[in-house]
Design a protein around this motif. Structure first.
Motif, PDB file in Angstrom:
ATOM      1  N   PHE A  75       0.979  -1.397  -0.207  1.00 18.43           N
ATOM      2  CA  PHE A  75      -0.104   0.031  -0.070  1.00 18.43           C
ATOM      3  C   PHE A  75       0.799   1.151   0.171  1.00 18.43           C
ATOM      4  CE2 PHE A  75      -2.265   3.310   2.681  1.00 18.43           C
ATOM      5  CZ  PHE A  75      -3.487   3.500   1.736  1.00 18.43           C
ATOM      6  N   THR A 164      -5.562  -5.345  -6.766  1.00 23.05           N
ATOM      7  CA  THR A 164      -6.961  -4.851  -5.907  1.00 23.05           C
ATOM      8  C   THR A 164      -7.113  -3.755  -4.976  1.00 23.05           C
ATOM      9  OG1 THR A 164      -7.036  -7.670  -5.547  1.00 23.05           O
ATOM     10  CG2 THR A 164      -8.241  -5.715  -4.156  1.00 23.05           C
ATOM     11  N   LEU A 165      -4.596  -3.975  -4.536  1.00 25.68           N
ATOM     12  CA  LEU A 165      -5.183  -2.827  -3.042  1.00 25.68           C
ATOM     13  C   LEU A 165      -4.683  -1.130  -4.650  1.00 25.68           C
ATOM     14  CD1 LEU A 165      -2.623  -3.824  -0.866  1.00 25.68           C
ATOM     15  CD2 LEU A 165      -4.976  -2.546  -0.125  1.00 25.68           C
ATOM     16  N   LEU A 168      -7.081   1.760  -4.005  1.00 26.83           N
ATOM     17  CA  LEU A 168      -7.126   2.925  -2.959  1.00 26.83           C
ATOM     18  C   LEU A 168      -6.524   4.092  -3.647  1.00 26.83           C
ATOM     19  CD1 LEU A 168      -5.809   0.511   0.415  1.00 26.83           C
ATOM     20  CD2 LEU A 168      -8.535   1.362  -0.439  1.00 26.83           C
ATOM     21  N   ILE A 178     -14.763  -2.324  -4.273  1.00 22.86           N
ATOM     22  CA  ILE A 178     -14.773  -2.351  -3.018  1.00 22.86           C
ATOM     23  C   ILE A 178     -14.956  -1.270  -2.095  1.00 22.86           C
ATOM     24  CG2 ILE A 178     -13.630  -3.342  -0.786  1.00 22.86           C
ATOM     25  CD1 ILE A 178     -12.881  -5.149  -2.311  1.00 22.86           C
ATOM     26  N   PHE A 182     -17.041   1.296   0.306  1.00 27.67           N
ATOM     27  CA  PHE A 182     -16.792   1.775   1.259  1.00 27.67           C
ATOM     28  C   PHE A 182     -17.170   2.874   1.460  1.00 27.67           C
ATOM     29  CE2 PHE A 182     -13.877  -1.961   2.600  1.00 27.67           C
ATOM     30  CZ  PHE A 182     -13.912  -1.757   4.062  1.00 27.67           C
ATOM     31  N   VAL A 190     -19.578  -3.588  -0.627  1.00 25.03           N
ATOM     32  CA  VAL A 190     -18.367  -4.291  -0.646  1.00 25.03           C
ATOM     33  C   VAL A 190     -18.444  -5.285  -0.044  1.00 25.03           C
ATOM     34  CG1 VAL A 190     -16.887  -3.968   1.878  1.00 25.03           C
ATOM     35  CG2 VAL A 190     -17.887  -1.772   1.564  1.00 25.03           C
ATOM     36  N   ALA A 194     -15.914  -8.067  -2.205  1.00 24.43           N
ATOM     37  CA  ALA A 194     -14.306  -8.920  -2.113  1.00 24.43           C
ATOM     38  C   ALA A 194     -14.699 -10.233  -2.384  1.00 24.43           C
ATOM     39  CB  ALA A 194     -15.025  -8.759  -0.177  1.00 24.43           C
ATOM     40  N   ALA A 248      -1.744  -9.797  -0.101  1.00 26.51           N
ATOM     41  CA  ALA A 248      -0.875  -8.464  -0.389  1.00 26.51           C
ATOM     42  C   ALA A 248      -2.436  -7.640   0.051  1.00 26.51           C
ATOM     43  CB  ALA A 248      -0.738  -8.383  -1.578  1.00 26.51           C
TER      44      ALA A 248
ATOM     45  N   SER B  76      -5.362  -9.192   0.784  1.00 26.12           N
ATOM     46  CA  SER B  76      -6.761  -8.371   2.093  1.00 26.12           C
ATOM     47  C   SER B  76      -7.142  -7.454   2.271  1.00 26.12           C
ATOM     48  CB  SER B  76      -4.812  -8.217   2.731  1.00 26.12           C
ATOM     49  OG  SER B  76      -4.477  -6.673   1.886  1.00 26.12           O
ATOM     50  N   LEU B  77      -7.550  -6.479   1.297  1.00 25.65           N
ATOM     51  CA  LEU B  77      -8.630  -5.555   1.175  1.00 25.65           C
ATOM     52  C   LEU B  77      -9.749  -6.771   1.061  1.00 25.65           C
ATOM     53  CD1 LEU B  77      -9.580  -2.755   0.601  1.00 25.65           C
ATOM     54  CD2 LEU B  77      -9.971  -2.971  -1.430  1.00 25.65           C
ATOM     55  N   SER B  81     -12.474  -6.741   4.314  1.00 25.01           N
ATOM     56  CA  SER B  81     -13.872  -6.626   3.761  1.00 25.01           C
ATOM     57  C   SER B  81     -14.931  -7.336   3.620  1.00 25.01           C
ATOM     58  CB  SER B  81     -14.447  -5.922   1.763  1.00 25.01           C
ATOM     59  OG  SER B  81     -13.360  -5.176   1.704  1.00 25.01           O
ATOM     60  N   THR B 164      -0.999  -1.870   7.598  1.00 26.19           N
ATOM     61  CA  THR B 164      -1.433  -0.253   6.762  1.00 26.19           C
ATOM     62  C   THR B 164      -2.688  -0.858   5.947  1.00 26.19           C
ATOM     63  OG1 THR B 164      -0.443  -1.639   4.361  1.00 26.19           O
ATOM     64  CG2 THR B 164       0.868   0.423   6.603  1.00 26.19           C
ATOM     65  N   VAL B 165      -3.268  -1.917   5.034  1.00 26.47           N
ATOM     66  CA  VAL B 165      -4.479  -2.184   4.515  1.00 26.47           C
ATOM     67  C   VAL B 165      -6.117  -1.885   5.389  1.00 26.47           C
ATOM     68  CG1 VAL B 165      -5.254  -4.037   2.942  1.00 26.47           C
ATOM     69  CG2 VAL B 165      -3.309  -3.745   3.001  1.00 26.47           C
ATOM     70  N   ALA B 167      -6.694   0.288   6.960  1.00 27.80           N
ATOM     71  CA  ALA B 167      -6.389   1.995   6.760  1.00 27.80           C
ATOM     72  C   ALA B 167      -7.878   2.241   6.473  1.00 27.80           C
ATOM     73  CB  ALA B 167      -5.663   3.043   5.849  1.00 27.80           C
ATOM     74  N   ILE B 168      -7.974   0.946   6.090  1.00 25.88           N
ATOM     75  CA  ILE B 168      -9.809   1.227   5.006  1.00 25.88           C
ATOM     76  C   ILE B 168     -10.765   1.304   5.509  1.00 25.88           C
ATOM     77  CG2 ILE B 168      -9.850  -1.290   5.121  1.00 25.88           C
ATOM     78  CD1 ILE B 168     -11.176   0.845   2.340  1.00 25.88           C
ATOM     79  N   ILE B 169     -10.054   0.579   7.498  1.00 28.26           N
ATOM     80  CA  ILE B 169     -11.990   0.585   8.073  1.00 28.26           C
ATOM     81  C   ILE B 169     -11.238   1.401   9.105  1.00 28.26           C
ATOM     82  CG2 ILE B 169     -12.907  -1.539   7.153  1.00 28.26           C
ATOM     83  CD1 ILE B 169     -11.565  -2.346  10.334  1.00 28.26           C
ATOM     84  N   GLY B 175      -0.156   2.844   8.243  1.00 28.75           N
ATOM     85  CA  GLY B 175      -1.581   3.437   7.456  1.00 28.75           C
ATOM     86  C   GLY B 175      -2.506   3.966   7.276  1.00 28.75           C
ATOM     87  N   TYR B 179      -2.764   7.052   4.183  1.00 27.70           N
ATOM     88  CA  TYR B 179      -3.939   6.763   3.475  1.00 27.70           C
ATOM     89  C   TYR B 179      -4.557   8.227   3.717  1.00 27.70           C
ATOM     90  CZ  TYR B 179      -8.508   5.133   2.648  1.00 27.70           C
ATOM     91  OH  TYR B 179     -10.309   4.829   1.784  1.00 27.70           O
TER      92      TYR B 179
END
Lengths: 248, 229
Positions: A75, A164-165, A168, A178, A182, A190, A194, A248, B76-77, B81, B164-165, B167-169, B175, B179
């Protein structure tokens, strides 16, 4: 559960599948990025790894690159590249990040595969007068093939995950479903996104496992040997090793 | 003056940023460390019995290894989720996701470590009257430590990076700063948080290496140490 029902409704709504934000378009972006980046990283990493493995140098490099790939957050690299001068060049930050994170598993597995080739076999081939090129092409590559393919599989799954990442920082691909979910606080979207991403990653993994089974030259030879001797060949040693890759 | 300028000109490296946002950085780092520690600790607590079960019954080994490998494949995302409907927008989402990832490597390495214990050592311990529990904790576990620690190091480093991922929530430790910095194009914040994150991973790895040396003094006496890749 209402989440499950809502997710089912989301996934079965035709409108969510069409258009620029639709599943089909995002899936297309995802697959395009995955294939392009996997091809670039294979073209970069595999020749280097095969040559290093052939001459037996650079083992520390292969291990260190793999460790660095684990310690550096995907990320962070995606965002750093976005904010760098490259950030204004469309998909390039994403592509570079994807390639960077696909190289370690490719390099490490191919290198280890080349080094694990039985030294006696290599010596015998040399004794038969094989040149370096013949040695690579006819002995080392076929024997290292299973591990090289494992590296490609790991890299492919890694690329799918990293793509996927990339959603962001605003890249394309299924991750966008996704992130949009959010933003809209739409849990069904979401979860749907996923599920699609997870299914894609598992499909890619499964496809590679199937290809490995089909193509592994040693496996095929063992099977032929089995048929000839009419018995079971030597059982493959069961390896309980950690997969050389990172989520990842 | 010069310090103020680097915030205004949005430079990558900015001492003024570190000075003025020290508290923010500390809080994010602490959250990062907390999430990592919780995940790895819970991961170990879950992985150990799973590995023992898998060793005891071969029928369990297949599904356990298969399932953890499948979990490892999920990006991971997507993992975070999928856990949101279960836990809501809480830190439990991130910790659970990271625990699930850690199981893959921990279970495999604990199994490999236990399998590497020489049968003679077990026989000797049994002959000395060791019961199964004492055999496990007194003989097998210490001998399995190198493999376990190798797995723990890999898991910890990738957990630090994956946090770090979260951070989405809003629970991603450093992270979160990356973000935020991504949305505001705040270069110093993104670079500082990223560098701290890598430093955390390296520090954690070194700390575990040191711990392994302390826990396995007999390994140092050996002439050659095999470096685990």
């Amino acid at each position: 559960m209402s989440v499950l029902a809502n997710t089912w409704t989301w996934l079965t709504t035709g409108a969510h599948w069409s258009g620029a934000d639709g599943v089909w378009h995002r899936l297309g972006e995802h697959l395009f990025l995955t294939v392009v980046c996997l091809a670039i990283s294979c073209a970069v990493a595999l020749p280097v790894a095969v040559l290093l493995g052939h001459v037996g140098k650079g083992g520390a490099l292969a291990v260190n690159i793999s460790n660095a790939g684990r310690a550096v957050p995907t990320f962070a690299v995606l965002v750093l590249l976005l904010l760098s001068p490259l950030g204004t060049h469309g998909s390039w930050p994403t592509i570079i990040a994807l390639v960077l994170f696909a190289i370690p598993p490719l390099l490490t597995n191919a290198y280890v595969g080349m080094r694990e080739v039985d030294r006696d076999v290599v010596e015998a081939a040399r004794g038969m007068g094989m040149t370096g090129r013949q040695l690579i092409g006819r002995v080392e590559l076929p024997l290292a093939f299973p591990l090289i393919l494992t590296g490609v599989r790991t890299a492919a799954v890694q690329v799918v995950a990293t793509t996927t990442l990339a959603a962001l920082p605003g890249g394309g691909g299924l991750g966008r479903i996704i992130t949009a979910g959010f933003r809209l606080t739409d849990t069904a979207q979401v979860v749907s996104g996923a599920l699609l991403v997870a299914a894609l990653a598992l499909l890619v993994e499964g496809a590679f496992v199937a290809v490995e089974r089909l193509l592994d030259p040693r496996r095929r030879r063992t099977r032929i040997a089995d048929r000839k001797t009419g018995g079971r060949g030597p059982a493959a040693p069961e390896k309980v090793l950690p997969p050389v890759g990172n989520p990842a | 003056m010069a310090g103020q300028n680097c915030l205004i000109t949005n430079e990558w490296i900015c001492g003024e940023y570190v000075r003025t946002r020290g508290q923010e950085l500390t809080d994010a780092t602490l959250q990062h460390v907390g999430i990592t520690l919780a995940s790895v600790a819970i991961g170990l607590l879950v992985a150990f019995p799973l590995a023992l079960l898998a060793r005891r019954w071969r029928g369990v080994a297949g599904p356990v290894l298969g399932l953890t490998t499948i979990l490892y494949t999920v990006p991971s995302l997507a993992m975070f989720s999928l856990l949101v409907p279960v836990f809501g927008l809480s830190v439990a989402v991130v910790v659970t996701g990271l625990v699930l990832y850690s199981l893959t490597i921990l279970v495999r390495n604990i199994l490999a470590g236990l399998a590497s214990v020489p049968e003679e050592a077990r026989e000797a311990a049994r002959g000395m009257g060791y019961g199964p529990v004492r055999l496990l904790f007194g003989v097998e576990l210490p001998l399995a430590l190198p493999a376990l620690m190798a797995g723990l190091r890999i898991t910890t480093v990738s957990t630090v990076s994956l946090t770090t991922v979260g951070a989405i929530i809003g629970y991603g430790g450093l992270g979160n700063l990356i973000y935020e910095g991504m949305h505001s194009f705040f270069k110093a914040q993104v670079l500082t948080a990223s560098a701290l994150c890598v430093a955390l991973a390296v520090l954690a790895d070194l700390a575990l290496l040191l711990l392994q040396r302390l826990l396995t003094p007999w390994a140092r006496a050996g002439k050659r140490k095999k470096v685990a890749a």
